[in-house]
Design an enzyme around this catalytic site. Structure first.
Site, PDB file in Angstrom:
ATOM      1  N   PRO A 185     -53.993 -97.573 -67.320  1.00  8.45           N
ATOM      2  CA  PRO A 185     -53.294 -97.637 -68.616  1.00  8.45           C
ATOM      3  C   PRO A 185     -53.727 -98.881 -69.390  1.00  8.45           C
ATOM      4  O   PRO A 185     -53.469-100.010 -68.952  1.00  8.45           O
ATOM      5  CB  PRO A 185     -51.817 -97.713 -68.220  1.00  8.45           C
ATOM      6  CG  PRO A 185     -51.821 -98.334 -66.863  1.00  8.45           C
ATOM      7  CD  PRO A 185     -53.081 -97.883 -66.193  1.00  8.45           C
ATOM      8  N   ASP A 204     -55.798-104.139 -69.031  1.00 10.71           N
ATOM      9  CA  ASP A 204     -55.000-103.347 -68.091  1.00 10.71           C
ATOM     10  C   ASP A 204     -53.527-103.699 -68.300  1.00 10.71           C
ATOM     11  O   ASP A 204     -53.092-104.811 -67.988  1.00 10.71           O
ATOM     12  CB  ASP A 204     -55.451-103.676 -66.662  1.00 10.71           C
ATOM     13  CG  ASP A 204     -54.749-102.834 -65.606  1.00 10.71           C
ATOM     14  OD1 ASP A 204     -53.734-102.193 -65.929  1.00 10.71           O
ATOM     15  OD2 ASP A 204     -55.216-102.832 -64.451  1.00 10.71           O
ATOM     16  N   HIS A 205     -52.759-102.742 -68.820  1.00 12.77           N
ATOM     17  CA  HIS A 205     -51.370-103.024 -69.170  1.00 12.77           C
ATOM     18  C   HIS A 205     -50.459-103.124 -67.951  1.00 12.77           C
ATOM     19  O   HIS A 205     -49.279-103.503 -68.076  1.00 12.77           O
ATOM     20  CB  HIS A 205     -50.833-101.945 -70.121  1.00 12.77           C
ATOM     21  CG  HIS A 205     -49.824-102.470 -71.101  1.00 12.77           C
ATOM     22  ND1 HIS A 205     -49.018-103.544 -70.842  1.00 12.77           N
ATOM     23  CD2 HIS A 205     -49.497-102.063 -72.365  1.00 12.77           C
ATOM     24  CE1 HIS A 205     -48.222-103.773 -71.869  1.00 12.77           C
ATOM     25  NE2 HIS A 205     -48.507-102.887 -72.816  1.00 12.77           N
ATOM     26  N   ARG A 206     -50.959-102.793 -66.771  1.00  9.05           N
ATOM     27  CA  ARG A 206     -50.159-102.965 -65.563  1.00  9.05           C
ATOM     28  C   ARG A 206     -49.994-104.442 -65.231  1.00  9.05           C
ATOM     29  O   ARG A 206     -49.014-104.829 -64.556  1.00  9.05           O
ATOM     30  CB  ARG A 206     -50.811-102.247 -64.381  1.00  9.05           C
ATOM     31  CG  ARG A 206     -50.920-100.747 -64.519  1.00  9.05           C
ATOM     32  CD  ARG A 206     -51.727-100.144 -63.388  1.00  9.05           C
ATOM     33  NE  ARG A 206     -53.093-100.667 -63.350  1.00  9.05           N
ATOM     34  CZ  ARG A 206     -53.996-100.337 -62.422  1.00  9.05           C
ATOM     35  NH1 ARG A 206     -53.647 -99.496 -61.448  1.00  9.05           N
ATOM     36  NH2 ARG A 206     -55.201-100.848 -62.457  1.00  9.05           N
TER      37      ARG A 206
END
Length: 477
Positions: free
Chosen positions: A279, A449-451
């Site tokens: 994501p 990386d939105h994590r």
């Protein structure tokens, strides 16, 4: 030079317990010493396709350095293999004779599958070739290689099969002259390329090699034949081989054809598909480059490159924002990387690779620029070693030199962020005192990386990067 690797047990997948199998049909030799009776079993070993990187599942034979029947010594280069990122020389781990080549130049084989047979003695060469004829090749050659006349493994080119064929010596260092010709005195080409050149009536003296250090390989001969680089015909009568060849299109591309991926293109394709599982989000920022441009003009004569300046500025910003330099691989945790290694995307023939400037925050700008030039040369020659392209913690992709003002980059798997850099262009801006002025500005877009990385993290990082670029005094320390 390309990385030298041993052909041995370490390159067989973990599911296989041994890389070398003893031929059960070999005749044992019995030696008697005192009261002890010792049986020594002569060996025919299988040479396997090595795993040259952690992501490699199959490899392509670029060229065979040795010919069938050649005597081999431990540590000697035998074959050049194309991995997903580079061409590498592969050494033999044993003494013996190259008895049979099972995968020809241009052929593709899975990691761990047999590509040739190594006989321990000359007497076993014929037996090894017989075994090779009864063992199907692990995978077919590429279409380009398949289109060329096939080389028979079972039938040696020379009358005396045990006599070693001429060994091709690979140039140790590049020179200003064409590496494959060495000033026109000798042609450095693979045995199969030489054989193919005779069959296709191609003058190797006019062929530019694409193999390691300019070595001519089979695909170079095929390309030359298609372009009409042939030996002057002795017979004035026209023949099919000397008939005029239709000039290819200016792009060198035959429209309507289906072209399979190269090994590198296949690796890029897999990575791009894997990136879809991450994501991501994107943040853009506009940075004034007047001060950076002035610094570049001042130190350019000392060998400093703009790429090195951008990498250095990025690394210094990452020092203050370690989360942007982090990475998440398992979806359950993330790592604050201990080093800041800036990978920079480079377009090369047939693909894309990201040479890595390691510890970019600690290396001075002059050394960093020299290292970058070295890496680019090695990348374009397909001579990068794995640690020089797979250890990046943050990636730069710069299309500014092509006039692109802005774009988004795809996040490479295993990293936290990639920054796309656009061109620096003169822009009309409003000054702080309410007047209209002119500044050079560039647009950067970061994909993350939105994590692990959030919007505020990227915004803060880009503010720091802008301050460094707009006041670049720290870049030369």
């Amino acid at each position: 030079m390309s990385q030298l690797l041993h052909l041995g047990t370490s390159f067989v997948p973990s599911s296989s317990s041994s890389a070398l199998r003893r031929n059960p049909t070999s005749s044992p030799a019995i030696h008697i010493s005192g009261n002890k009776r010792t049986t020594i079993q002569a060996k025919i070993r299988e040479i396997f396709m090595p795993a040259l990187s952690s992501t490699m599942t199959e490899g392509k034979i670029v060229s065979w350095v040795k010919s069938e029947g050649d005597k081999l010594s431990k540590g000697e280069s035998v074959v050049v293999v194309e991995s997903d990122k580079a061409d590498m020389d592969v050494e033999t781990f044993y003494d013996g004779y190259l008895a049979a080549i099972m995968v020809e130049e241009g052929g593709v084989a899975a990691v761990g599958s047999a590509i040739a047979l190594l006989a321990e003695t000359e007497d076993e060469i014929a037996e090894a070739r017989s075994k090779a004829n009864t063992s199907p090749s692990s995978s077919p050659p590429s279409p380009a290689a398949a289109a060329a006349p096939e080389k028979s493994v079972g039938a040696p080119e020379k009358a005396a099969p045990v006599k070693p064929a001429a060994t091709v010596t690979v140039a140790k260092m590049a020179s200003s002259a064409h590496p494959a010709s060495e000033g026109g005195k000798r042609i450095v080409a693979s045995p199969y390329a030489k054989k193919l050149a005779k069959e296709l009536n191609v003058d190797l003296g006019n062929v530019v090699g694409s193999g390691p250090m300019g070595r001519i390989v089979a695909k170079d001969v095929e390309a030359a034949a298609a372009a009409g680089v042939s030996v002057a015909a002795e017979d004035p009568k026209p023949s099919p081989s000397s008939a005029p060849v239709k000039a290819p299109a200016s792009t060198g591309i035959e429209l309507g054809t289906v072209v399979p991926f190269t090994t590198m293109q296949g690796a890029v394709s897999r990575n791009m598909v894997d990136s879809l599982a991450v994501p991501t989000f994107r943040v853009g920022y506009t940075i004034s480059t007047d001060a950076l441009d002035a610094l570049y003009k001042k130190i350019k004569s000392k060998g400093v490159t703009m790429t090195a300046l951008l990498a250095k500025a990025t690394a210094l910003a990452l020092v203050k924002h370690p989360v942007v330099n982090s990475s998440c691989r398992d979806g359950k945790s993330f790592t604050y990387n201990s080093s800041i290694n800036i990978a920079v995307a480079v377009a090369i023939d047939g693909g894309l690779i990201t040479p890595v400037l390691q510890d970019a925050d600690k290396v001075d700008i002059y050394s960093l620029s020299r290292k970058w030039k070295e890496l680019v040369d090695k990348a374009r020659a397909k001579q990068l070693q794995p640690h020089e392209y797979n250890t990046g913690t943050f990636t730069l992709s710069n299309l500014g030199m092509f006039g692109v003002d802005r774009f988004d980059a795809i996040l490479p798997p295993g990293t936290g962020a990639i920054m796309a850099v656009g061109a620096s262009e003169p822009t009309v801006v409003g000054t702080k005192d309410g007047r209209i002025g002119m500044k050079s500005q560039m647009q950067v877009n970061v994909t993350a990386d939105h994590r692990v990385i959030y919007g505020a993290d990227l915004a803060s990082f880009l503010q720091t990067l802008a301050k460094i670029i707009e006041d670049p005094k720290d870049l030369t320390f």
